[in-house]
Motif scaffolding. Structure first.
Motif, PDB file in Angstrom:
ATOM      1  N   LEU A  65      60.547   2.471  30.140  1.00 36.25           N
ATOM      2  CA  LEU A  65      59.616   1.366  30.455  1.00 36.25           C
ATOM      3  C   LEU A  65      59.032   1.485  31.863  1.00 36.25           C
ATOM      4  N   GLU A  66      59.842   1.904  32.808  1.00 37.27           N
ATOM      5  CA  GLU A  66      59.348   2.000  34.189  1.00 37.27           C
ATOM      6  C   GLU A  66      58.239   3.034  34.303  1.00 37.27           C
ATOM      7  N   LYS A  67      58.511   4.192  33.716  1.00 42.26           N
ATOM      8  CA  LYS A  67      57.514   5.259  33.765  1.00 42.26           C
ATOM      9  C   LYS A  67      56.261   4.843  32.985  1.00 42.26           C
ATOM     10  N   HIS A  68      56.498   4.173  31.852  1.00 43.62           N
ATOM     11  CA  HIS A  68      55.383   3.735  31.027  1.00 43.62           C
ATOM     12  C   HIS A  68      54.502   2.732  31.774  1.00 43.62           C
ATOM     13  N   ASP A  69      55.121   1.908  32.625  1.00 40.49           N
ATOM     14  CA  ASP A  69      54.342   0.954  33.424  1.00 40.49           C
ATOM     15  C   ASP A  69      53.334   1.686  34.310  1.00 40.49           C
ATOM     16  N   VAL A  70      53.773   2.813  34.856  1.00 40.02           N
ATOM     17  CA  VAL A  70      52.867   3.592  35.715  1.00 40.02           C
ATOM     18  C   VAL A  70      51.656   4.049  34.908  1.00 40.02           C
ATOM     19  N   LEU A  71      51.935   4.566  33.700  1.00 37.45           N
ATOM     20  CA  LEU A  71      50.856   5.024  32.816  1.00 37.45           C
ATOM     21  C   LEU A  71      49.918   3.857  32.493  1.00 37.45           C
ATOM     22  N   CYS A  72      50.484   2.693  32.193  1.00 32.69           N
ATOM     23  CA  CYS A  72      49.684   1.522  31.808  1.00 32.69           C
ATOM     24  C   CYS A  72      48.802   1.040  32.953  1.00 32.69           C
ATOM     25  N   GLU A  73      49.191   1.381  34.180  1.00 33.91           N
ATOM     26  CA  GLU A  73      48.355   0.996  35.320  1.00 33.91           C
ATOM     27  C   GLU A  73      47.176   1.937  35.465  1.00 33.91           C
ATOM     28  N   VAL A  74      47.409   3.214  35.153  1.00 35.35           N
ATOM     29  CA  VAL A  74      46.381   4.244  35.363  1.00 35.35           C
ATOM     30  C   VAL A  74      45.228   4.093  34.372  1.00 35.35           C
ATOM     31  N   LEU A  75      45.582   3.883  33.112  1.00 36.79           N
ATOM     32  CA  LEU A  75      44.584   3.965  32.042  1.00 36.79           C
ATOM     33  C   LEU A  75      43.422   2.970  32.191  1.00 36.79           C
ATOM     34  N   PRO A  76      43.698   1.662  32.433  1.00 35.67           N
ATOM     35  CA  PRO A  76      42.561   0.720  32.535  1.00 35.67           C
ATOM     36  C   PRO A  76      41.600   1.073  33.665  1.00 35.67           C
ATOM     37  N   GLN A  77      42.140   1.549  34.789  1.00 37.13           N
ATOM     38  CA  GLN A  77      41.280   1.955  35.898  1.00 37.13           C
ATOM     39  C   GLN A  77      40.355   3.096  35.471  1.00 37.13           C
ATOM     40  N   LEU A  78      40.980   4.100  34.842  1.00 41.08           N
ATOM     41  CA  LEU A  78      40.236   5.264  34.382  1.00 41.08           C
ATOM     42  C   LEU A  78      39.148   4.830  33.404  1.00 41.08           C
ATOM     43  N   TYR A  79      39.544   4.031  32.434  1.00 41.05           N
ATOM     44  CA  TYR A  79      38.601   3.591  31.391  1.00 41.05           C
ATOM     45  C   TYR A  79      37.474   2.760  31.982  1.00 41.05           C
ATOM     46  N   GLY A  80      37.836   1.842  32.865  1.00 41.45           N
ATOM     47  CA  GLY A  80      36.829   0.987  33.501  1.00 41.45           C
ATOM     48  C   GLY A  80      35.788   1.827  34.221  1.00 41.45           C
ATOM     49  N   GLY A  81      36.248   2.777  34.995  1.00 41.75           N
ATOM     50  CA  GLY A  81      35.339   3.603  35.802  1.00 41.75           C
ATOM     51  C   GLY A  81      34.435   4.472  34.951  1.00 41.75           C
ATOM     52  N   ILE A  82      34.940   4.949  33.853  1.00 42.87           N
ATOM     53  CA  ILE A  82      34.169   5.884  33.031  1.00 42.87           C
ATOM     54  C   ILE A  82      33.349   5.158  31.971  1.00 42.87           C
ATOM     55  N   TYR A  83      33.925   4.129  31.361  1.00 40.53           N
ATOM     56  CA  TYR A  83      33.279   3.506  30.191  1.00 40.53           C
ATOM     57  C   TYR A  83      32.531   2.210  30.484  1.00 40.53           C
ATOM     58  N   LEU A  84      33.197   1.302  31.222  1.00 39.02           N
ATOM     59  CA  LEU A  84      32.635  -0.052  31.308  1.00 39.02           C
ATOM     60  C   LEU A  84      31.430  -0.111  32.241  1.00 39.02           C
ATOM     61  N   ASN A  85      31.251   0.929  33.060  1.00 41.76           N
ATOM     62  CA  ASN A  85      30.090   0.976  33.948  1.00 41.76           C
ATOM     63  C   ASN A  85      28.804   1.383  33.241  1.00 41.76           C
ATOM     64  N   GLN A  86      28.924   1.856  32.005  1.00 39.55           N
ATOM     65  CA  GLN A  86      27.729   2.349  31.318  1.00 39.55           C
ATOM     66  C   GLN A  86      26.746   1.207  31.052  1.00 39.55           C
ATOM     67  N   GLU A  87      25.464   1.502  31.210  1.00 40.11           N
ATOM     68  CA  GLU A  87      24.444   0.479  30.969  1.00 40.11           C
ATOM     69  C   GLU A  87      24.027   0.469  29.512  1.00 40.11           C
ATOM     70  N   ASN A  88      23.721  -0.735  29.054  1.00 41.71           N
ATOM     71  CA  ASN A  88      23.041  -0.848  27.766  1.00 41.71           C
ATOM     72  C   ASN A  88      23.889  -0.344  26.593  1.00 41.71           C
ATOM     73  N   ARG A  89      25.196  -0.546  26.690  1.00 37.79           N
ATOM     74  CA  ARG A  89      26.076  -0.082  25.592  1.00 37.79           C
ATOM     75  C   ARG A  89      25.848  -0.912  24.339  1.00 37.79           C
ATOM     76  N   PRO A  90      26.026  -0.337  23.170  1.00 36.07           N
ATOM     77  CA  PRO A  90      25.909  -1.120  21.937  1.00 36.07           C
ATOM     78  C   PRO A  90      26.987  -2.203  21.909  1.00 36.07           C
ATOM     79  N   GLU A  91      26.646  -3.334  21.330  1.00 32.19           N
ATOM     80  CA  GLU A  91      27.599  -4.444  21.158  1.00 32.19           C
ATOM     81  C   GLU A  91      28.842  -3.979  20.409  1.00 32.19           C
ATOM     82  N   GLY A  92      28.595  -3.135  19.440  1.00 29.26           N
ATOM     83  CA  GLY A  92      29.685  -2.676  18.566  1.00 29.26           C
ATOM     84  C   GLY A  92      30.775  -1.919  19.303  1.00 29.26           C
ATOM     85  N   MET A  93      30.513  -1.519  20.550  1.00 27.46           N
ATOM     86  CA  MET A  93      31.550  -0.818  21.320  1.00 27.46           C
ATOM     87  C   MET A  93      32.664  -1.766  21.737  1.00 27.46           C
ATOM     88  N   ASN A  94      32.410  -3.072  21.610  1.00 26.73           N
ATOM     89  CA  ASN A  94      33.463  -4.030  21.987  1.00 26.73           C
ATOM     90  C   ASN A  94      34.740  -3.810  21.185  1.00 26.73           C
TER      91      ASN A  94
END
Lengths: 423, 423
Positions: A15-44
Motif C-alpha cells: 500500500l505504501e509503494k502504491h500510494d506513491v504510484l497513485c500520486e504520480v499518475l494524476p499529475q502525469l495525466y493532467g499535464g498530458i491530457y486535461l490541457n488539451q483544447e477542444n476535446r470531445p465531450e465523450g472523453m469524459n
C-alpha cells in the motif's frame, strides 16, 4: 473517489509503494491530457476510467471473483480474448508502460532488455498493480526472447501459462497455432471449471468483433483532414480497451464515435489547419506510456493512426463469424490472429505493406517508427521497413526509447527537425 | 603459406580489407596460444589449421565446388550437419567471433544487439570471410530474435533458408522439429541435385557421431586433475570442428587424445598444482573469441569444460544409429537435436541440471556464466541458473561481454576476486 484500500490490502498489495504510484499518475495525466483544447465531450468517460483505474474496475474484478469467477492476465494481441470470455473469465491486458515499475523489474531481470517486460515484471514483484494482483493466471506467449524468458521468472509469483506462437506463417504454422488455441481452451476450462461450449465461443467471437468494430470506427474518424480527436486521446482509448468491461467499452466508444462523426460533419477539429499528420509504427505503447504522442502533438503535428499492438494490430481483421462448430471457430480464430503482422515473424513483408497502406489511408505526411529500447525484432526490422518506405516516397523517422524522461529533449529536437523536413 | 589471392578474388572478396584482417589474426593467436607452456605435440595440427584458416580449407571448398559440389553455411548447433553431408554438400559453421566485423555489421543492424550476429553479418557485408563467400546457401534458425531478424537482411546478400525451431519441448514439438528436418532435406536435395538416400543419411549419422565421440574423448581428458590440455586449446579444437574436414578432424583429434591420455598416465600437466578449475557456461564462443578463457587462464585458473554451443551442447548425446528407414532416422535426428538445452527454450530446467552435472563431472571449483552482450535468453536465464547453483553449493560469477577489449581489465579484476573467493 471511493476508498479501495481494504480491497487493495486483500489483494496483497504494497500500500505504501502504491500510494506513491497513485500520486504520480494524476499529475502525469493532467499535464498530458486535461490541457488539451477542444476535446470531445465523450472523453469524459475515459477521464473517469483513468481516475478510477485502480478502483472501480478492480472492484468489478473482485465482485466477479466473489462469485467464483476467474481473472486472467495477458500481454499480447496474439492471445485470443474470445476463449477467456467464453470460459466465463475476465481478461485484462497487463502490459505496463510506467517507469515506476522498472526499478523493481531490474531486481530479477537484466537492465538491457525491453522496458515493457521490466515494467510488467516489476509491477508484479512490487505488488503495486491491482490488475496483476487480481489475476488467477497469466497467459504468456513466445513472441520475443525477453518475454519468453520472463515468464519463467514470473511463474514463481503467479501461475503462468505460455502459448508457443509459430515464428513463420506457412500453412502448417496456421495448424500449429490452432493446436495452441485448443490447448489454451483446455487450460481455461480447467482453471474456471466451465466448459467452453460452441455457443459461448460464438457469442464471445461476436462480442470481440463488436469491440474491434468500435475501434475501427474510432480510427476511421481519424482519417478526416479536420481531426475530431487527438492521437493522444485515441491512444488512451485503445489502451483502456485492454482492461475495461467489453460491453461498456463498446457502448461508450460508439457514443464517442457518434460525436466524432458529428464533429467531422460540422468541421470541428482539434488540429490547426495544415498541421502535419503522423502515422506511428512500431512497438506497443502500454498505459501510461504517452511519451511519443505527447512530444509529437506538442510539436505542432498530430498522430493520425498507430500501426502498433495498441493500435491497428489490435483490431484490424475480424474473426469470421460464419463457422459455428468448435473446429471451425478455432480455425477462424487461428486464421485471424496469425494474420497479425508482428515483427516476431520471419519474414514479415506484410507489415511493410500495412504501413504503406495505412499511411495512405490516413493521409499521413510521414511515419515515426517507434521501437522500445532493446526490442530486437522491431529494431532490426526497421532496416527493411525504411527501405520499403523510401521506395514508396514516405518520409520516416526512427526513434528508440524507453520509459524514462531522459531523452525527451533529444527526441523533441529530432521530431521537430523531421516535421520541418517533411514540410 | 601458399598464395590464395586469386582464389579470394574469385570469391568476390575485398582483398584490401581482408589483408588487414590477415594481419590481426596471427598476432592475436600468437599472443594467446603460442605462449602457452607445455602444450601437447598434437596441437601442431590445429596451429596449422589456424595458419591456413583462410587458405587450405577454402581451397578444399573450391575444389569441391569445381566438381559441382555445394557449400552450405550454418550458425547454430540445431541445424543437423548429417543432412548437409548426406546431400553431398560441405557444411561450414559461420558464427563469427571477431571485433573486426562489428563495424560492418552495424551498418545494417542496430548497435545494441548480440556481437555474434553483428559479426557474421559484417563478415558477409564486408566480403572478408572466405567461408561465407564460398557458401551457395546459408541455413538460419529461429533460436533468438536477433538471428531470426538478421536472416531477412542477409537474404539480400546470399540465399538464406530458415528452420523454425519450436520454443518448447512437448511431444508435438518433437514432431514439428522432425517436419522441419524433412523440409530441410527437400531444400538440400533441390540445392545439390542429389537425393538424400537412406544409406547416405545413415553414413552421415555415423560420421557425425564419430566426430562427437572424438570431442567427447577430448573433454573426458579434461576431467583429470592433472590437466593434459588447457581450456584455451580445447576451445580452439571445438571451434575448428565447425569447419574442418570431418574425417581429418576426427583422425587428428583422436591422435591428440592418444597423447592426452598418455599424459594423464604419466602425470604431465599444463596446470599448476592447486589451480582452480572453472566450468564455463553460457553463449557460444565463435572463433577467434578466446577472450574469457585467456583472462581465466592468465589469472592462475584453468577452464575444464564449456557448457556452451562451442562446447558440450555441440557433441553431447549421439544420434541413435539403430533406425535405418528415412522416417526412423529423421525422428532420431529430431530427438537428438531437440534435446539440446539452449536458453531459447521455455522452460529450460534441463540446462540447470546439465550445469550442475558437468560441474561435478569436471570437478569444477566454480562456474563462470558468460553471456554475450544483449543476448536476452542467456542473460535472463541466469537468474534461475544462479538460484539452482546456489542451492547446489556451486559458486558462480556472471560476465556479460562483447568482442571488444574495453572491458578486459574490469573482467580480469572480477575473475581474480572470484578465484580468491572460491579459494
Amino acid at each position: 473517489m471511493a476508498d479501495y484500500r481494504e480491497l487493495w490490502q486483500k489483494l496483497g498489495m504494497d500500500l505504501e509503494k502504491h500510494d506513491v504510484l497513485c500520486e504520480v499518475l494524476p499529475q502525469l495525466y493532467g499535464g498530458i491530457y486535461l490541457n488539451q483544447e477542444n476535446r470531445p465531450e465523450g472523453m469524459n468517460y475515459y477521464n473517469f476510467v483513468v481516475a478510477e483505474v485502480h478502483g472501480l474496475r478492480i472492484k468489478e474484478l473482485d465482485d466477479h471473483k466473489q462469485q467464483g469467477g476467474k481473472v486472467v492476465g495477458t500481454f499480447c494481441v496474439f492471445v485470443p480474448d474470445e476463449l477467456i470470455l467464453a470460459a466465463g473469465a475476465i481478461g485484462v491486458g497487463l502490459c505496463a508502460g510506467s517507469q515506476f515499475w522498472i526499478e523493481d523489474g531490474e531486481k530479477v531481470l537484466p537492465r538491457n532488455i525491453c522496458p515493457l517486460v521490466k515494467a510488467f515484471t516489476g509491477a508484479k514483484l512490487s505488488g503495486t498493480c491491482p490488475y496483476f494482483q487480481s489475476c488467477d493466471m497469466i497467459i504468456g506467449e513466445t513472441t520475443c526472447d525477453a518475454k519468453k524468458k520472463a515468464w519463467e521468472i514470473l511463474d514463481d509469483y503467479v501461475d503462468t501459462y505460455v502459448m508457443d506462437l509459430p515464428q513463420m506463417k506457412r500453412e502448417k504454422d496456421y495448424k500449429k497455432w490452432a493446436e495452441e488455441i485448443y490447448d489454451l481452451k483446455d487450460k481455461l476450462e480447467k482453471l474456471t471449471g466451465n466448459v467452453i461450449t460452441e455457443e459461448k465461443l460464438h457469442d464471445a467471437i461476436k462480442l470481440c468483433n463488436r469491440k474491434r468494430m468500435a475501434l475501427q470506427r474510432l480510427y476511421n474518424a481519424r482519417k478526416a483532414l479536420d481531426l475530431p480527436i487527438s492521437g493522444k486521446d485515441a491512444l488512451l482509448i485503445s489502451q483502456i480497451a485492454f482492461y475495461d468491461n467489453p460491453e461498456r467499452f463498446i457502448e461508450m466508444t460508439n457514443a464517442l464515435c457518434d460525436e466524432l462523426e458529428d464533429r467531422i460533419k460540422k468541421g470541428i477539429a482539434v488540429n490547426k489547419k495544415g498541421s502535419k499528420r503522423i502515422l506511428i509504427s512500431g512497438t506497443p505503447m502500454a498505459v501510461p506510456n504517452w511519451k511519443i504522442h505527447h512530444i509529437i502533438e506538442t510539436s505542432g503535428a498530430m498522430v493520425v493512426a498507430e500501426e502498433t499492438c495498441t493500435g491497428t494490430r489490435y483490431f484490424e481483421n475480424l474473426v469470421d463469424e460464419t463457422p459455428t462448430t468448435m473446429d471451425g471457430m478455432v480455425k477462424a480464430l487461428a486464421d485471424r490472429y496469425l494474420k497479425i503482422n508482428c515483427a516476431c515473424f520471419t519474414p514479415n513483408k506484410g507489415r511493410e505493406e500495412d504501413i504503406i497502406r495505412l499511411a495512405k489511408e490516413y493521409k499521413a505526411d510521414g511515419v515515426i517508427y517507434n521501437s522500445l529500447q532493446f526490442c530486437h525484432t522491431y529494431n532490426i526490422e526497421y532496416a527493411n521497413v525504411e527501405k520499403a518506405l523510401k521506395e514508396a516516397g514516405i518520409p520516416v523517422l526512427f526513434i528508440e526509447s524507453d520509459y524514462s524522461n531522459d531523452d525527451v529533449g533529444q527526441i523533441q529536437t529530432r521530431v521537430e527537425a523531421f516535421l520541418e523536413m517533411i514540410g
